[in-house]
Scaffold this motif. Structure first.
Motif, PDB file in Angstrom:
ATOM      1  N   GLU A  76      59.516  14.261  39.013  1.00  0.00           N
ATOM      2  CA  GLU A  76      58.138  14.697  39.224  1.00  0.00           C
ATOM      3  C   GLU A  76      57.253  14.269  38.063  1.00  0.00           C
ATOM      4  O   GLU A  76      57.708  14.186  36.927  1.00  0.00           O
ATOM      5  CB  GLU A  76      58.062  16.223  39.426  1.00  0.00           C
ATOM      6  N   GLY A  77      56.001  14.026  38.357  1.00  0.00           N
ATOM      7  CA  GLY A  77      55.037  13.666  37.329  1.00  0.00           C
ATOM      8  C   GLY A  77      54.417  14.902  36.701  1.00  0.00           C
ATOM      9  O   GLY A  77      54.542  16.012  37.218  1.00  0.00           O
ATOM     10  N   LYS A  78      53.736  14.707  35.590  1.00  0.00           N
ATOM     11  CA  LYS A  78      53.027  15.791  34.916  1.00  0.00           C
ATOM     12  C   LYS A  78      51.810  16.162  35.761  1.00  0.00           C
ATOM     13  O   LYS A  78      51.061  15.301  36.187  1.00  0.00           O
ATOM     14  CB  LYS A  78      52.603  15.340  33.519  1.00  0.00           C
ATOM     15  N   VAL A  79      51.624  17.459  35.995  1.00  0.00           N
ATOM     16  CA  VAL A  79      50.543  17.902  36.866  1.00  0.00           C
ATOM     17  C   VAL A  79      49.508  18.745  36.116  1.00  0.00           C
ATOM     18  O   VAL A  79      48.323  18.592  36.334  1.00  0.00           O
ATOM     19  CB  VAL A  79      51.114  18.709  38.062  1.00  0.00           C
ATOM     20  N   VAL A  80      49.951  19.628  35.252  1.00  0.00           N
ATOM     21  CA  VAL A  80      49.039  20.537  34.564  1.00  0.00           C
ATOM     22  C   VAL A  80      49.246  20.469  33.054  1.00  0.00           C
ATOM     23  O   VAL A  80      50.150  19.793  32.571  1.00  0.00           O
ATOM     24  CB  VAL A  80      49.227  21.997  35.042  1.00  0.00           C
ATOM     25  N   LYS A  81      48.418  21.192  32.343  1.00  0.00           N
ATOM     26  CA  LYS A  81      48.485  21.236  30.873  1.00  0.00           C
ATOM     27  C   LYS A  81      49.860  21.718  30.412  1.00  0.00           C
ATOM     28  O   LYS A  81      50.466  22.585  31.032  1.00  0.00           O
ATOM     29  CB  LYS A  81      47.399  22.182  30.357  1.00  0.00           C
ATOM     30  N   ASN A 139      51.090  13.825  27.870  1.00  0.00           N
ATOM     31  CA  ASN A 139      51.467  15.094  27.246  1.00  0.00           C
ATOM     32  C   ASN A 139      50.511  15.385  26.090  1.00  0.00           C
ATOM     33  O   ASN A 139      50.308  14.551  25.220  1.00  0.00           O
ATOM     34  CB  ASN A 139      52.905  15.021  26.711  1.00  0.00           C
TER      35      ASN A 139
END
Length: 144
Positions: A76-81, A139
């Motif tokens: 999965e990719g980064k979605v939120v902070k 990130n």
């Protein structure tokens, strides 16, 4: 009860080696030697099943004082902070214009490496200025 002597900080990411090499440059870390019996990490990767090749990478503080950073591929990719982030202490002990100059210079260096400057948080009555940044996969971290 035994006390913890070392910690490792683990990053979930899409491209472990790319992200690890960015952080090596940010922190002055190095890539540890490959496992015994292998001349390079590429040699080691070639013996892994195809789905595991390139799935992890690490970097370490050459002095041994800082934590090991470990980067693992996730689907999965980064979605939120981030819920946790690193503070890179580039301007520790500095204040005012001198601190801002150091933060600006380090920000420019990290942008040249593929990082992204997000925003400057100016000094207030409680805190000195710091810079919010992102690494090569988005990130968040701070230049402090």
């Amino acid at each position: 009860m035994a006390s913890v002597k070392q910690i490792q900080v683990t990053f979930d990411c899409a491209e472990p080696e790319r992200v690890a090499r960015f952080w090596c440059e940010v922190l002055g870390y190095v890539v540890p030697p490959p496992p015994e019996g292998f001349g390079t990490w590429d040699d080691f990767n070639r013996v892994l099943p195809p789905e595991q090749q390139g799935s992890a990478f690490a970097c370490v503080d050459p002095s041994g004082a800082g934590p090991r950073l470990f980067f693992q591929r996730v689907p999965e990719g980064k979605v939120v902070k981030n819920r946790l982030h690193l503070d890179v202490r580039a301007g520790a002990g500095l204040v005012g214009a001198e601190r801002l100059a150091v933060l600006e210079a380090e920000s420019a260096r990290l942008v040249a490496l593929g990082g992204t400057r997000v925003r400057l948080l100016p000094a207030d009555e409680v805190n000195e200025s710091c810079m919010v940044m992102q690494d090569v996969e988005g990130n968040e971290f701070c230049l402090d």
